[in-house]
Design a protein around this motif. Structure first.
Motif, mmCIF file in Angstrom:
data_model
loop_
_atom_site.group_PDB
_atom_site.id
_atom_site.type_symbol
_atom_site.label_atom_id
_atom_site.label_comp_id
_atom_site.label_asym_id
_atom_site.label_seq_id
_atom_site.Cartn_x
_atom_site.Cartn_y
_atom_site.Cartn_z
ATOM 1 N N TYR A 151 7.198 87.504 10.960
ATOM 2 C CA TYR A 151 6.657 88.864 10.942
ATOM 3 C C TYR A 151 5.153 88.777 10.706
ATOM 4 O O TYR A 151 4.660 87.889 9.992
ATOM 5 N N ARG A 152 4.439 89.730 11.302
ATOM 6 C CA ARG A 152 2.985 89.689 11.223
ATOM 7 C C ARG A 152 2.403 91.086 11.088
ATOM 8 O O ARG A 152 2.892 92.030 11.716
ATOM 9 N N VAL A 153 1.355 91.206 10.268
ATOM 10 C CA VAL A 153 0.624 92.456 10.090
ATOM 11 C C VAL A 153 -0.861 92.173 10.316
ATOM 12 O O VAL A 153 -1.415 91.220 9.753
ATOM 13 N N ALA B 8 1.856 95.853 13.388
ATOM 14 C CA ALA B 8 2.853 95.087 12.646
ATOM 15 C C ALA B 8 4.134 94.964 13.450
ATOM 16 O O ALA B 8 4.515 95.882 14.178
ATOM 17 N N GLN C 4 -5.288 90.049 7.991
ATOM 18 C CA GLN C 4 -4.077 89.601 8.654
ATOM 19 C C GLN C 4 -3.172 88.836 7.680
ATOM 20 O O GLN C 4 -3.664 88.078 6.841
ATOM 21 N N SER D 12 4.786 94.156 18.491
ATOM 22 C CA SER D 12 4.026 94.938 17.526
ATOM 23 C C SER D 12 4.014 96.422 17.862
ATOM 24 O O SER D 12 3.766 96.812 19.005
ATOM 25 N N THR E 15 -3.497 99.673 12.290
ATOM 26 C CA THR E 15 -2.643 98.649 11.696
ATOM 27 C C THR E 15 -1.560 98.303 12.700
ATOM 28 O O THR E 15 -0.885 99.192 13.220
ATOM 29 N N THR F 126 -4.750 94.284 10.702
ATOM 30 C CA THR F 126 -5.516 95.530 10.663
ATOM 31 C C THR F 126 -6.901 95.290 11.246
ATOM 32 O O THR F 126 -7.464 94.199 11.156
#
Length: 268
Positions: A239-241, A258, A220, A62, A256, A243
């Motif tokens: 993939y991951r995001v 990601a 998320q 990340s 954030t 906040t």
């Protein structure tokens, strides 16, 4: 983020060394810490009347961007750091998630730990060092609302507990501070598992939390493609995001995170 240009202008007026230490105090562990909700389990099989359990150690490459203030009176720092830049300060990290299901009851747990440090100088040239340590634990329970050959859909609710500690030492102990923050976020989530081919599946996960209880808000989204390596072993790539918006006691963390993720799952 709104107003980021003004924040960056204020940050650029500060000394570069101080900016790096301020970033350390809140960022060095966060991209790895906040991963604590879901690395998704790959292909699933129903287990009527019995528990199906799986464990997944994982990594999350990340990067991080956002606005940070480690404590009251310090500068607000705006940043945009890649994963390779974050890794330069990392001392140790550990991440593990677990998932269990019995009929329509589902359980999820996750633990994470990371520790980072950096040395530098503060104006007018005083030697300084900083470190950041975080631990988080997530526990959620849910209900399998949809289960058929096309999709499995879980509804989840739980808690994520955080403990973060930043330490700063200036001029060999002339100035020392070690603020620690502990808070708990309620979390609501949706998890969809979709078979797409023999040995292959996809998983999508999303959650919202905080609601002003611990942090102001957290969100998320994660998606993976999963491959069944053997009867008990799976690999996942996705993939991951994530906040996080936390503002209490003069501390501000509005970031954030990601990047791609990779995990290996063992089923029992």
């Amino acid at each position: 983020m709104p107003g980021s240009s003004n924040l960056r202008h204020r940050v650029l007026s500060s000394a570069t060394a101080w900016r790096r230490l301020a970033v350390l105090a809140t960022v060095a562990g966060l991209p790895l810490a906040a991963v604590a909700q879901q690395l998704p389990p790959p292909a699933e099989e129903g287990a009527t009347g019995a528990w199906a359990v799986q464990l997944t150690p994982y990594v999350w490459a990340s990067g991080v961007g956002g606005d940070l203030r480690p404590f009251q009176g310090s500068s607000v720092v705006s940043m945009d750091k890649s994963f390779s830049e974050v890794m330069k300060d990392l001392d140790a990290a550990f991440f593990l998630t677990g998932y269990a299901r019995k009929d329509r009851l589902v359980l999820l747990g996750d633990i994470s730990y990371s520790s980072s440090s950096r040395s530098g100088k503060l104006p007018p040239g005083l030697p300084a060092s900083g470190s950041f340590r975080q631990a988080s634990a997530t526990l959620a329970a849910g209900y399998r609302a949809v289960s058929n050959a096309d999709i499995n859909l879980d509804l989840l609710a739980g808690l994520r507990a955080w403990s973060v500690k930043a330490s700063v030492d200036v001029a060999g102990g002339l100035v020392q501070t070690s603020p620690e923050k502990r808070f708990v976020d309620p979390v609501l989530g949706l998890r969809a598992h979709i078979p797409i081919a023999p040995r292959w599946s996809a998983l999508a996960y999303g959650d919202v939390g905080g609601f002003g209880v611990g942090s102001r808000a957290t969100h998320q989204v994660a998606a993976t493609v999963n491959y069944q390596w053997s009867e008990q072993a799976f690999v996942s790539l996705g993939y991951r995001v994530l906040t996080l918006d936390y503002r209490r006691g003069g501390t501000r963390i509005d970031v954030t995170m990601a990047g791609p993720l990779l995990g290996a799952t063992w089923r029992f």
